[in-house]
Design a protein around this motif. Structure first.
Motif, PDB file in Angstrom:
ATOM      1  N   ILE A 161       0.869  -1.170   0.000  1.00  0.00           N
ATOM      2  CA  ILE A 161       0.000   0.000   0.000  1.00  0.00           C
ATOM      3  C   ILE A 161       0.908   1.223   0.000  1.00  0.00           C
ATOM      4  N   SER A 162       0.651   2.157  -0.928  1.00  0.00           N
ATOM      5  CA  SER A 162       1.417   3.406  -0.949  1.00  0.00           C
ATOM      6  C   SER A 162       0.435   4.569  -0.880  1.00  0.00           C
ATOM      7  N   GLY A 163       0.912   5.758  -1.023  1.00  0.00           N
ATOM      8  CA  GLY A 163       0.049   6.929  -1.017  1.00  0.00           C
ATOM      9  C   GLY A 163      -0.780   7.072  -2.275  1.00  0.00           C
ATOM     10  N   HIS A 164      -0.470   6.281  -3.303  1.00  0.00           N
ATOM     11  CA  HIS A 164      -1.149   6.409  -4.586  1.00  0.00           C
ATOM     12  C   HIS A 164      -1.842   5.138  -5.064  1.00  0.00           C
ATOM     13  N   CYS A 165      -1.543   4.007  -4.437  1.00  0.00           N
ATOM     14  CA  CYS A 165      -1.940   2.735  -5.031  1.00  0.00           C
ATOM     15  C   CYS A 165      -1.904   1.622  -3.991  1.00  0.00           C
ATOM     16  N   LEU A 166      -2.610   0.547  -4.281  1.00  0.00           N
ATOM     17  CA  LEU A 166      -2.413  -0.683  -3.527  1.00  0.00           C
ATOM     18  C   LEU A 166      -2.218  -1.808  -4.537  1.00  0.00           C
ATOM     19  N   TRP A 167      -1.523  -2.850  -4.107  1.00  0.00           N
ATOM     20  CA  TRP A 167      -1.242  -3.989  -4.980  1.00  0.00           C
ATOM     21  C   TRP A 167      -1.826  -5.236  -4.347  1.00  0.00           C
ATOM     22  N   VAL A 168      -2.440  -6.063  -5.184  1.00  0.00           N
ATOM     23  CA  VAL A 168      -3.053  -7.304  -4.732  1.00  0.00           C
ATOM     24  C   VAL A 168      -2.469  -8.456  -5.545  1.00  0.00           C
ATOM     25  N   LEU A 169      -2.051  -9.499  -4.839  1.00  0.00           N
ATOM     26  CA  LEU A 169      -1.560 -10.713  -5.482  1.00  0.00           C
ATOM     27  C   LEU A 169      -2.717 -11.693  -5.589  1.00  0.00           C
ATOM     28  N   VAL A 170      -3.031 -12.093  -6.828  1.00  0.00           N
ATOM     29  CA  VAL A 170      -4.103 -13.047  -7.107  1.00  0.00           C
ATOM     30  C   VAL A 170      -3.477 -14.151  -7.942  1.00  0.00           C
ATOM     31  N   ASP A 171      -3.478 -15.353  -7.387  1.00  0.00           N
ATOM     32  CA  ASP A 171      -2.767 -16.476  -8.007  1.00  0.00           C
ATOM     33  C   ASP A 171      -1.314 -16.055  -8.181  1.00  0.00           C
ATOM     34  N   ASP A 172      -0.795 -15.998  -9.390  1.00  0.00           N
ATOM     35  CA  ASP A 172       0.592 -15.580  -9.585  1.00  0.00           C
ATOM     36  C   ASP A 172       0.672 -14.222 -10.285  1.00  0.00           C
ATOM     37  N   GLU A 173      -0.387 -13.437 -10.210  1.00  0.00           N
ATOM     38  CA  GLU A 173      -0.456 -12.131 -10.873  1.00  0.00           C
ATOM     39  C   GLU A 173      -0.612 -11.035  -9.816  1.00  0.00           C
ATOM     40  N   GLU A 174       0.241 -10.022  -9.887  1.00  0.00           N
ATOM     41  CA  GLU A 174       0.119  -8.886  -8.983  1.00  0.00           C
ATOM     42  C   GLU A 174      -0.557  -7.741  -9.731  1.00  0.00           C
ATOM     43  N   LEU A 175      -1.660  -7.258  -9.175  1.00  0.00           N
ATOM     44  CA  LEU A 175      -2.470  -6.229  -9.810  1.00  0.00           C
ATOM     45  C   LEU A 175      -2.376  -4.927  -9.024  1.00  0.00           C
ATOM     46  N   ALA A 176      -2.204  -3.819  -9.739  1.00  0.00           N
ATOM     47  CA  ALA A 176      -2.157  -2.496  -9.118  1.00  0.00           C
ATOM     48  C   ALA A 176      -3.541  -1.869  -9.159  1.00  0.00           C
ATOM     49  N   LEU A 177      -3.938  -1.263  -8.056  1.00  0.00           N
ATOM     50  CA  LEU A 177      -5.218  -0.555  -7.969  1.00  0.00           C
ATOM     51  C   LEU A 177      -4.920   0.898  -7.584  1.00  0.00           C
ATOM     52  N   PRO A 178      -4.705   1.775  -8.569  1.00  0.00           N
ATOM     53  CA  PRO A 178      -4.437   3.179  -8.240  1.00  0.00           C
ATOM     54  C   PRO A 178      -5.681   3.829  -7.633  1.00  0.00           C
ATOM     55  N   PHE A 179      -5.480   4.669  -6.630  1.00  0.00           N
ATOM     56  CA  PHE A 179      -6.605   5.315  -5.959  1.00  0.00           C
ATOM     57  C   PHE A 179      -7.377   6.231  -6.900  1.00  0.00           C
ATOM     58  N   SER A 180      -6.740   6.704  -7.956  1.00  0.00           N
ATOM     59  CA  SER A 180      -7.454   7.533  -8.930  1.00  0.00           C
ATOM     60  C   SER A 180      -8.535   6.733  -9.652  1.00  0.00           C
ATOM     61  N   GLU A 181      -8.323   5.438  -9.831  1.00  0.00           N
ATOM     62  CA  GLU A 181      -9.298   4.566 -10.485  1.00  0.00           C
ATOM     63  C   GLU A 181     -10.189   3.824  -9.483  1.00  0.00           C
ATOM     64  N   PHE A 182      -9.695   3.639  -8.264  1.00  0.00           N
ATOM     65  CA  PHE A 182     -10.406   2.886  -7.230  1.00  0.00           C
ATOM     66  C   PHE A 182     -10.427   3.717  -5.942  1.00  0.00           C
ATOM     67  N   PRO A 183     -11.197   4.800  -5.912  1.00  0.00           N
ATOM     68  CA  PRO A 183     -11.157   5.770  -4.806  1.00  0.00           C
ATOM     69  C   PRO A 183     -11.672   5.240  -3.472  1.00  0.00           C
ATOM     70  N   TRP A 184     -12.346   4.104  -3.457  1.00  0.00           N
ATOM     71  CA  TRP A 184     -12.880   3.549  -2.214  1.00  0.00           C
ATOM     72  C   TRP A 184     -11.784   3.226  -1.215  1.00  0.00           C
ATOM     73  N   PHE A 185     -10.579   3.004  -1.695  1.00  0.00           N
ATOM     74  CA  PHE A 185      -9.477   2.600  -0.817  1.00  0.00           C
ATOM     75  C   PHE A 185      -8.667   3.780  -0.286  1.00  0.00           C
ATOM     76  N   ARG A 186      -8.840   4.956  -0.847  1.00  0.00           N
ATOM     77  CA  ARG A 186      -8.006   6.118  -0.516  1.00  0.00           C
ATOM     78  C   ARG A 186      -8.044   6.446   0.972  1.00  0.00           C
ATOM     79  N   SER A 187      -9.203   6.480   1.576  1.00  0.00           N
ATOM     80  CA  SER A 187      -9.293   6.872   2.987  1.00  0.00           C
ATOM     81  C   SER A 187      -9.569   5.684   3.908  1.00  0.00           C
ATOM     82  N   ALA A 188      -9.459   4.482   3.390  1.00  0.00           N
ATOM     83  CA  ALA A 188      -9.686   3.283   4.200  1.00  0.00           C
ATOM     84  C   ALA A 188      -8.503   3.051   5.141  1.00  0.00           C
ATOM     85  N   THR A 189      -8.772   2.369   6.238  1.00  0.00           N
ATOM     86  CA  THR A 189      -7.686   2.000   7.143  1.00  0.00           C
ATOM     87  C   THR A 189      -6.913   0.827   6.551  1.00  0.00           C
TER      88      THR A 189
END
Length: 99
Positions: A30-58
């Motif tokens: 988790i960074s100030g701009h993005c979070l990364w999720v590992l699914v199977d053997d693929e790591e996916l980036a979720l930038p907060f600009s595209e996925f704003p639900w995570f920006r202010s989450a704990t």
């Protein structure tokens, strides 16, 4: 607390019909701009600009991810349900809500 979350709904292993396996997903960073999720053997980036639900989450809310089915991830503490396709191709799924 383990960072690896598994589905509460075990799936049948097609290679071994009598065996069960669980589907997993793990938030790896988790960074100030993005979070990364590992699914199977693929790591996916979720930038907060595209996925704003995570920006202010704990951190605890973000780490609590489950994979109820192969193509979906769910964050129960945030009530966010995302298809893997929407993470891979956010341009195909424009936001409907205003933040």
């Amino acid at each position: 607390m383990s960072l690896l979350a598994t589905s509460a709904f075990p799936q049948r292993n097609s290679a071994k019909p009598n065996a069960l396996f669980t589907l997993g997903a793990e938030v790896t960073n988790i960074s100030g701009h993005c979070l990364w999720v590992l699914v199977d053997d693929e790591e996916l980036a979720l930038p907060f600009s595209e996925f704003p639900w995570f920006r202010s989450a704990t951190i605890d809310q973000v780490l609590n991810v489950v994979r109820p089915s192969g193509p979906h991830l769910y964050w129960p503490d945030l009530d966010v349900d995302l298809s893997l396709d929407s993470i891979r191709h956010p341009d195909r799924y424009p936001l409907q809500a205003k933040f």
